[in-house]
Design an enzyme around this catalytic site. Structure first.
Site, PDB file in Angstrom:
ATOM      1  N   GLU A  66       5.600 -10.117  -7.572  1.00  0.00           N
ATOM      2  CA  GLU A  66       5.147 -10.821  -6.368  1.00  0.00           C
ATOM      3  C   GLU A  66       4.127 -11.872  -6.743  1.00  0.00           C
ATOM      4  O   GLU A  66       3.676 -11.934  -7.882  1.00  0.00           O
ATOM      5  CB  GLU A  66       4.557  -9.850  -5.339  1.00  0.00           C
ATOM      6  CG  GLU A  66       3.322  -9.117  -5.817  1.00  0.00           C
ATOM      7  CD  GLU A  66       2.739  -8.191  -4.738  1.00  0.00           C
ATOM      8  OE1 GLU A  66       3.484  -7.693  -3.890  1.00  0.00           O
ATOM      9  OE2 GLU A  66       1.514  -8.003  -4.774  1.00  0.00           O
ATOM     10  N   ARG A  88     -13.875  -2.772 -14.432  1.00  0.00           N
ATOM     11  CA  ARG A  88     -14.361  -2.778 -13.048  1.00  0.00           C
ATOM     12  C   ARG A  88     -15.233  -1.559 -12.828  1.00  0.00           C
ATOM     13  O   ARG A  88     -14.765  -0.420 -12.974  1.00  0.00           O
ATOM     14  CB  ARG A  88     -13.194  -2.700 -12.066  1.00  0.00           C
ATOM     15  CG  ARG A  88     -12.334  -3.923 -12.048  1.00  0.00           C
ATOM     16  CD  ARG A  88     -11.457  -3.885 -10.829  1.00  0.00           C
ATOM     17  NE  ARG A  88     -10.382  -4.837 -10.922  1.00  0.00           N
ATOM     18  CZ  ARG A  88      -9.555  -5.122  -9.919  1.00  0.00           C
ATOM     19  NH1 ARG A  88      -9.693  -4.479  -8.771  1.00  0.00           N
ATOM     20  NH2 ARG A  88      -8.606  -6.014 -10.073  1.00  0.00           N
ATOM     21  N   ARG A 148      -4.024 -16.185  -3.648  1.00  0.00           N
ATOM     22  CA  ARG A 148      -5.486 -16.204  -3.457  1.00  0.00           C
ATOM     23  C   ARG A 148      -6.148 -16.065  -4.819  1.00  0.00           C
ATOM     24  O   ARG A 148      -5.474 -15.826  -5.805  1.00  0.00           O
ATOM     25  CB  ARG A 148      -5.898 -15.021  -2.583  1.00  0.00           C
ATOM     26  CG  ARG A 148      -5.380 -13.717  -3.182  1.00  0.00           C
ATOM     27  CD  ARG A 148      -5.892 -12.480  -2.526  1.00  0.00           C
ATOM     28  NE  ARG A 148      -5.090 -11.334  -2.872  1.00  0.00           N
ATOM     29  CZ  ARG A 148      -5.214 -10.597  -3.969  1.00  0.00           C
ATOM     30  NH1 ARG A 148      -6.115 -10.918  -4.863  1.00  0.00           N
ATOM     31  NH2 ARG A 148      -4.439  -9.571  -4.204  1.00  0.00           N
ATOM     32  N   GLY A 188       0.806  -1.215   0.000  1.00  0.00           N
ATOM     33  CA  GLY A 188       0.000   0.000   0.000  1.00  0.00           C
ATOM     34  C   GLY A 188       0.839   1.264   0.000  1.00  0.00           C
ATOM     35  O   GLY A 188       0.424   2.293   0.529  1.00  0.00           O
ATOM     36  N   LYS A 227      -6.402  -1.729 -10.125  1.00  0.00           N
ATOM     37  CA  LYS A 227      -6.637  -2.047 -11.527  1.00  0.00           C
ATOM     38  C   LYS A 227      -8.054  -1.640 -11.926  1.00  0.00           C
ATOM     39  O   LYS A 227      -8.988  -1.811 -11.152  1.00  0.00           O
ATOM     40  CB  LYS A 227      -6.456  -3.553 -11.732  1.00  0.00           C
ATOM     41  CG  LYS A 227      -5.031  -4.009 -11.416  1.00  0.00           C
ATOM     42  CD  LYS A 227      -4.962  -5.497 -11.173  1.00  0.00           C
ATOM     43  CE  LYS A 227      -3.554  -5.900 -10.716  1.00  0.00           C
ATOM     44  NZ  LYS A 227      -3.509  -7.285 -10.227  1.00  0.00           N
TER      45      LYS A 227
END
Lengths: 139, 446
Positions: free
Chosen positions: B287, B337, B291, B164, B237
């Site tokens: 990275e 989105r 999940r 973050g 995103k």
């Protein structure tokens, strides 16, 4: 905050049908309760006075004790119910322990926030209870 | 075998998981906060338990309450969704201790990949390209200076547990090194209780390309192709697409092979994502997300594989029945989105009631959403309210199709990113695929 500003706030509340508000910052704290005068912005004068009265009374009469955590509710700190902390008709005082909720193997006390008489016990000893669910009503 | 699955999440992803469970004859248990009493996931699940008040810290992030909800409902498994506790190793461990199946990778894998220094070391040893910089922790200013000489200026000092934007310092010249080094260390300590830092060279112009992988506990792993997620705003995103048309076939094959290597190197079991930065000089491991991701739907529409179903099968301990050659990539998928945000006011989140709603539909169109007519969006959580996806034969057709699909969509009652996304799709540099992660910062499209 001066009187004009408070008038503005009241106007805003009326226009939006808001009957109660509280505001606080470093310098002022105001609390406005228009419940008894206005409930409908369109026709404030036609609201029957006794209607607001009864709804006010009924909330006073029927306090509830709600679950503040989820888990299994117990009326005493043992699995066998032999001597419940409270029964219907018992008088309870604010701050009194009226049961326990076992959550993750820890017993949490259920405490009454009000004085009153137990009117109904909605959750049985050993039954699951969700967060916010009413366990008992008081009168 | 999972029979009763508790979904430790809310919103569109909870709805998404319920839909697959229905097909698999798995009983679903929703958990919810008071603010979510009328949410779609609560209504669609077979059972639902209110676990706490509005604040996430006392509901969706409260491990004890969630595990108690499992006890009460006799759930045999937990799906964590994304966000909330999905990458918490503490949660992962507690789920093991309660003998509940976790739909996701093992504690060991999550612990390894959640630590950015250990993850970098693991990838380095597996021969997956990492961003040039230090291998392992940089302990002293002296060590930082030595690494700086190798990677050159500017470079970045990052906290091992950072995220973050916290615990990150860009160093432009030698005189800033000591100060920035100590700041990154102390910020890591302050926010994450971990003062370890490492060094990476500063990459300014790059695409964010990620590869979806699937692994089993029997050591099998495959990839399901890449997604290009470069259209971002402050690391959020907004548009994702697949395939990444900036890749030539040789680089793509190598990227996919490296992603499978990465999944095997950390014994990955379940669906996961390996994120890379793609530059003109090559690609580098960034990275791993241990999940399911928001944009897993892009890969699902492209390949026809139900990733949630695969996650559940992997959690049951099954072998991977899909072989690499079974995975077909045809056409081009774009996902938009739709967030309840106001793009004209710095994308400030907006809550409100759905006053009018028409979600689009059509050939090769998919919508994942928790919206319904009259639904009141609570102001406490994520602003994502819908994901709209289309598939076309190629990128240009998909762009045109998405524009038509967005035109059809009606979401009234609060501001959304709908019109903003339409403008991006109509914007020439986007159409020409002239994109990096800086795209939305360089082009003022609002």
């Amino acid at each position: 905050m001066n009187i004009e500003k408070i008038e503005d706030v009241i106007k805003l509340m009326k226009n939006n049908g808001v009957s109660y508000m509280k505001y606080k910052d470093e310098s002022v704290e105001i609390e406005l309760d228009l419940k008894t005068t206005v409930t409908e912005s369109a026709s404030p004068t036609t609201v029957p006075a006794n209607e607001t009265q009864t709804s006010h009374n009924s909330t006073e009469q029927h306090n509830t004790i709600d679950a503040e955590i989820l888990g299994t509710f117990y009326l005493q700190d043992e699995e066998q119910l032999s001597n419940p902390l409270v029964k219907v008709g018992d008088e309870v005082k604010k701050g009194q322990i009226v049961g326990y909720i076992e959550s993750m193997k820890v017993l949490n006390e259920v405490i009454s926030d009000h004085d009153g008489v137990v009117e109904d016990i909605l959750i049985s000893h050993g039954d699951p209870v969700e967060y916010g669910q009413t366990i008992m009503t008081l009168k | 075998m999972i029979k009763r699955l508790l979904i430790a999440n809310r919103g569109e992803i909870a709805v998404r998981i319920i839909r697959t469970c229905r097909m698999m004859n798995i009983t679903t248990i929703a958990i919810y906060s008071e603010a979510d009493r009328n949410s779609l996931h609560v209504q669609l699940a077979d059972e639902a338990i209110c676990i706490g008040p509005n604040q996430s810290a006392e509901s969706y992030l409260d491990i004890d309450r969630i595990l108690e909800a499992c006890n009460m409902s006799k759930a045999d498994a937990i799906h964590p969704g994304y966000g909330f506790l999905s990458e918490s190793t503490t949660f992962r461990q507690r789920v093991d201790e309660e003998n509940i199946i976790f739909v996701g990778p093992s504690f060991k894998t999550m612990d390894l990949m959640g630590d950015k220094i250990k993850a970098r070391e693991t990838m380095y040893q597996a021969n997956v390209p990492i961003i040039p910089g230090s291998i392992g922790e940089v302990k002293t200013v002296e060590e930082a200076r030595e690494t700086a000489e190798k990677v050159g200026f500017p470079f970045v000092i990052k906290a091992a547990s950072g995220g973050g934007g916290k615990g990150i310092r860009i160093v432009h010249e030698a005189s800033e090194l000591e100060k920035n080094f100590k700041e990154a260390q102390s910020e890591g300590e302050k926010y994450f209780g971990d003062k370890r830092v490492y060094i990476e060279t500063f990459i300014d112009k790059a695409r964010h390309v990620e590869v979806q992988v699937l692994g089993s506990r029997h050591g099998e792993a495959i990839h399901l192709g890449e997604r290009d997620c470069s259209i971002q705003r402050k690391n959020q995103k907004l548009i994702e697409e697949a395939p990444c048309t900036a890749l030539d076939s040789k680089t793509r094959a190598s990227l996919h092979a490296d992603a499978v290597k990465a999944a095997k190197a950390c014994n990955y079991e379940s669906a996961g994502t390996i994120e890379f930065l793609l530059t003109d000089n090559g690609y580098y491991f960034l990275e791993m997300n241990t999940r399911i991701q928001v944009e897993h739907t892009v890969t699902e529409l492209l390949t026809g594989v139900d990733l949630i179903k695969q996650q559940i099968l992997m959690a049951n301990g099954e072998h991977l029945s899909l072989k690499q050659e079974d995975i077909k990539f045809e056409g081009h998928v774009i996902e938009c989105r739709i967030n309840a945000e106001n793009p004209e006011k710095q994308f400030r989140p907006a809550a409100g009631k759905v006053l009018a709603l028409h979600l689009p539909n059509g050939f090769n169109t998919r919508v994942d959403s928790m919206l319904y007519d009259g639904y009141m969006i609570p102001p406490y959580y994520d602003s994502l309210v819908a994901k709209i996806l289309v598939k076309g034969t190629d990128r240009l057709e998909a762009i045109e199709k998405m524009k038509g699909t967005l035109e059809e969509t009606v979401i009234d009652g609060f501001p959304t990113t709908l019109d903003f996304l339409y403008r991006v799709l109509s914007y020439e540099p986007y159409i020409n695929n002239d994109i990096t992660i800086k795209f939305l910062h360089e082009h003022k499209i609002v």
